[in-house]
Design an enzyme around this catalytic site. Structure first.
Site, PDB file in Angstrom:
ATOM      1  N   HIS A   1      -3.928  -3.885  -4.602  1.00 50.95           N
ATOM      2  CA  HIS A   1      -4.009  -3.331  -3.255  1.00 50.95           C
ATOM      3  C   HIS A   1      -5.386  -3.609  -2.659  1.00 50.95           C
ATOM      4  O   HIS A   1      -6.363  -2.934  -2.975  1.00 50.95           O
ATOM      5  CB  HIS A   1      -3.713  -1.820  -3.295  1.00 50.95           C
ATOM      6  CG  HIS A   1      -3.770  -1.182  -1.946  1.00 50.95           C
ATOM      7  ND1 HIS A   1      -4.162   0.119  -1.744  1.00 50.95           N
ATOM      8  CD2 HIS A   1      -3.488  -1.674  -0.722  1.00 50.95           C
ATOM      9  CE1 HIS A   1      -4.110   0.392  -0.451  1.00 50.95           C
ATOM     10  NE2 HIS A   1      -3.714  -0.688   0.185  1.00 50.95           N
TER      11      HIS A   1
ATOM     12  N   ASN B   1      -5.263   6.137  -0.267  1.00 52.42           N
ATOM     13  CA  ASN B   1      -4.489   6.603   0.883  1.00 52.42           C
ATOM     14  C   ASN B   1      -3.851   7.966   0.644  1.00 52.42           C
ATOM     15  O   ASN B   1      -3.609   8.719   1.582  1.00 52.42           O
ATOM     16  CB  ASN B   1      -3.413   5.575   1.254  1.00 52.42           C
ATOM     17  CG  ASN B   1      -4.026   4.379   1.977  1.00 52.42           C
ATOM     18  OD1 ASN B   1      -5.156   4.451   2.460  1.00 52.42           O
ATOM     19  ND2 ASN B   1      -3.300   3.280   2.023  1.00 52.42           N
TER      20      ASN B   1
ATOM     21  N   SER C   1       0.847  -1.193   0.000  1.00 49.73           N
ATOM     22  CA  SER C   1       0.000   0.000   0.000  1.00 49.73           C
ATOM     23  C   SER C   1       0.878   1.237   0.000  1.00 49.73           C
ATOM     24  O   SER C   1       0.377   2.350  -0.035  1.00 49.73           O
ATOM     25  CB  SER C   1      -0.916  -0.005   1.223  1.00 49.73           C
ATOM     26  OG  SER C   1      -0.135   0.012   2.396  1.00 49.73           O
TER      27      SER C   1
ATOM     28  N   GLU D   1      -7.677  -1.666  -5.415  1.00 50.55           N
ATOM     29  CA  GLU D   1      -6.942  -0.760  -6.301  1.00 50.55           C
ATOM     30  C   GLU D   1      -6.009  -1.630  -7.137  1.00 50.55           C
ATOM     31  O   GLU D   1      -5.144  -2.319  -6.577  1.00 50.55           O
ATOM     32  CB  GLU D   1      -6.125   0.256  -5.498  1.00 50.55           C
ATOM     33  CG  GLU D   1      -6.930   1.434  -4.984  1.00 50.55           C
ATOM     34  CD  GLU D   1      -6.072   2.449  -4.224  1.00 50.55           C
ATOM     35  OE1 GLU D   1      -6.413   3.635  -4.256  1.00 50.55           O
ATOM     36  OE2 GLU D   1      -5.069   2.060  -3.594  1.00 50.55           O
TER      37      GLU D   1
END
Ligand code: CAA
Length: 695
Positions: A437, A487, A416, A449
């Protein structure tokens, strides 16, 4: 067969007229379809040789609803009400022949027919609530007259369609047809109606079930209570309930007026606009420009997972659930056994809740094997590395994979945080390397993702998207950058949340504002849930300079130690902590902040606008394909409220000029982290939408 228009044909089979609609992909009630129904039924009525009419659809489904793409545009042709009236008032029986799904306006059309037949695999429902709407063509008034108010209210608030067999049991379907003989069976049914001289059953005149529910408000109170948590913030569920209440308490025509009023309110409101946006965004996200739809994919028959920890275990479950065998590789036997044991426990817990059978548990565990030798990955088509975040460790693993894995295998990392190009660079086949991800818990969270690195091949991307769909995820293709899309945007909010509590707000103020905005929880409640000691190390801890470190050292590690930013009781109910408040004030002083009143509006704008701005930077840099993909990431990975459409949609809904002006104001007051994205500035200057900019 006589064409009524481009999408409707009328033919006679003896004395039965068959009106066939054919408007791909889902026979939605576009102007043409409405006209086809209106004129087709009118013609069949005028034809004296016709004794009954069958309404049927070609293609994959019966009418799947109003044409959502027409919403908000000037109405054309006959209205849906006109078409329905033509059917319901027909002097000869009209029979709906249903396959696929009769949804929304589609079911509402079928409900104006005098009879309904369906194939066993068909489903009928009123899913408008999912679009922030209610059935606006009489559905809320007719459905309870057949299935009863209790069932109806459950159907309209959940939006879940009912299988045909169940429809037949509750009278929504009069007869089940053969799976492959709908047309013939519907015609035979219509002939039977005529031969038996059965009446023209108008649902609107059937009042028994609604009258029986009068004076029983508990029907509605119970459902309100049952769905309160799940539907927090959404308007449509409550409006749907009010319509069914109207069906119970008012005559049909009065009930229709209530339905119309509430429908228009929802239709013109911001929530439905957002939910309709999400409907299309969920479909767009799978489309990858530049990659041919029919590109040859890599068959994925066996998956290898490296790491039996929380992520590795959760990821494995996704594939096993979809019937794909998985081998998990761990360095040592003990953590491997532990990981496999956790997966078994998870399945057993699910079985104990009745969601799967005991036999399912064994079938799934049977698809799972473990090994301590990387060579066990040699016959895998897809390998996902899920070890801890360290570049050296990951590069070492990928070097080994390069040696062990068969040609053509996909080599994926679940990182990540790390740069996937750097990971790919140590292999001789960077085109096979991709990021997958997953979000924690990986067997539950819907988002994936898919991270395309510089050299990832189209076939690897296409296969990754397809496999994501197969395991029930919603996947967004993103590019390599710190934090990827989700993120990276989260970091903006986190930074501002941390600053706001130094300036004058308290963690519970920030959390409350974001919770009320519709997020499942605020950043501080989230930290407490995840554990404040995540990534914390005693050796580097700085309790005098870093708030988090101080809290951890005070054993305020979060929910698991009964205290974190909040204090928790034995039921894990949170209350604001005086101790934390004092420490925050102390830290404010240390960092030379003069504490001030921070308004709720400021909290929201400071947290959310930089997220939107970051989304623009992501688009600008080509790290996401379209704005709506970013919305999909935030809705499915972070609980952004669907009724606000995702951060990018929300930005446009409140006005990009407003977002820009605030960013400029914050930049002056608080510094360069608020610098507006060039794309945002350009779009505001040119007054353009995402679509107009090609995003
Ligand atoms: N209007 C316009 N387009 C629609 C549509 C609709 N009602 N329903 C589906 N589509 C489009 C989709 O956008 C998609 O288009 P692309 O191929 O260009 O992406 C295409 O039809 C196929 O849809 P799916 O990919 O979803 O296909 P599927 O086979 O997986 O599912 C379905 C089919 C179950 C019908 C699903 O599309 C669906 O649930 N549709 C929405 C149904 C709905 O909500 N109906 C109520 C509409 S509101 C209403 O009717 C108000 C009223 O009371 C009058």
């Amino acid at each position: 067969m006589a064409a009524i228009n481009d999408v409707a044909d009328l033919s006679n089979e003896g004395d039965i007229a068959v009106l066939t609609l054919n408007s791909p992909p889902v026979n939605a009630l576009s102007a043409g379809v409405r006209e086809g129904i209106h004129t087709g039924i009118e013609k069949a009525i005028a034809d004296d040789s016709v004794k009954a009419i069958v309404l049927i659809c070609d293609g994959r489904t019966f009418i799947a609803g109003a044409d959502i793409t027409e919403f908000g545009k000037a109405p054309k042709g006959p209205s849906l009400f006109d078409a329905q009236k033509m059917i319901e008032d027909a002097p000869k029986p009209v029979v709906a022949a249903i396959h696929g799904t009769a949804l929304g306006g589609g079911l509402e059309v079928a409900l104006t027919c005098h009879y309904r037949v369906a194939v066993p695999s068909a489903r009928c429902g009123l899913p408008e609530v999912n679009l922030g709407l209610l059935p606006g063509a009489g559905g809320t008034q007719r459905l309870p007259r057949i299935v009863g108010p209790e069932k109806a209210v459950q159907m309209v608030t959940s939006g879940v369609p009912m299988p045909a067999k169940q429809c037949a049991e509750v009278g929504l379907v009069d007869e089940l047809a053969g799976e492959d003989s709908l047309r013939a069976d519907a015609i035979a049914f219509a002939s039977k109606i005529v031969a038996e001289g059965r009446p023209l059953k108008k649902v609107r005149d059937s009042n028994e079930k609604v009258e029986a529910a009068r004076g029983k408000p508990e029907i509605f109170d119970n459902i309100r209570k049952a769905i309160a948590r799940k539907t927090r913030g959404f308007l449509a569920p409550e409006y749907n309930i009010q319509c069914i209440e109207a069906a119970v308490n008012l005559p049909f025509d009065e009930g229709i007026k209530v339905e119309q009023k509430l429908f228009m309110e929802l239709m013109t409101g911001p929530q439905s606009a957002a939910q309709r946006h999400v409907f299309f965004a969920e479909r767009q996200v799978w489309k990858i420009p530049g990659i041919a739809k029919d590109i040859e994919q890599i068959p994925v028959k066996k998956v290898g997972i490296i790491g039996a920890g929380t992520m590795g275990g959760g990821i494995s479950m996704n594939f096993v659930n979809a019937g794909i065998p998985v081998v998990i590789v761990e360095r040592d036997q003990a953590p491997l056994d532990k990981g496999l044991g956790v997966i078994r426990k998870n399945y057993e817990r699910t079985a104990s809740k009745g969601r799967i059978t005991a036999a399912d548990v064994e079938t799934r565990m049977g698809l799972l094997s473990g090994d301590t030798d990387m060579k066990a990955l040699a016959d895998c088509d897809l390998i996902i590395e899920a070890v801890f975040e360290n570049m050296d460790v990951k590069q070492d693993i990928f070097k080994q994979l390069d040696e062990i894995c068969k040609p053509g295998a996909i080599l994926a990392t679940n990182t990540s945080a790390l740069n996937i190009d750097e990971i790919a660079s140590v292999t001789k086949r960077p085109e096979a390397v991709i990021g997958l991800h997953f979000f924690s818990p990986a067997n539950v969270m819907r988002l994936l993702e898919v991270v395309r690195a510089d050299k990832t091949s189209d076939a690897v991307i296409a296969t990754s998207m397809a496999i994501a769909k197969k395991i029930g995820k919603i996947a967004a293709l993103v590019g390599v950058c710190p934090g990827f899309v989700g993120n990276r945007i989260l970091a903006q909010r986190q930074r501002e949340a941390n600053k706001l509590i130094m300036e004058g707000a308290m963690p519970w103020d920030v959390d409350r504002v974001l919770f009320d905005f519709g997020l499942p929880m605020g950043p501080f409640a989230m930290s407490d849930l995840a554990g404040l000691d995540l990534g914390w190390r005693k050796e580097t801890s700085n309790p005098d300079g870093v708030l988090r470190d101080r809290l951890v050292e005070l054993e305020r590690r979060g929910q698991k130690t009964g205290k974190g930013f909040y204090d928790y009781d034995e039921n894990r109910t949170a209350t604001p902590s005086k101790e934390v408040e004092d420490i925050i004030i102390e830290f404010s002083e240390k960092t030379q902040h003069t504490r001030r009143d921070v308004s709720d509006d400021e909290i929201l704008e400071r947290c959310v606008y930089p997220m939107i701005n970051e989304g623009f930077k992501i688009l600008e840099e080509g790290k996401a394909i379209r704005a709506s993909d970013i919305d999909i990431v935030w809705i499915n990975g972070y609980g952004w409220p669907v009724y606000r459409g995702g951060p990018m949609f929300y930005g446009q809904q409140i006005g990009l000029d407003k977002v820009l002006a605030k960013m400029q104001e914050f930049e002056k007051a608080h510094g360069p982290e608020f610098k507006p994205s060039a794309l945002l500035e350009r779009m505001v200057a040119e007054g353009k939408s995402y679509a107009e900019m090609g995003f």
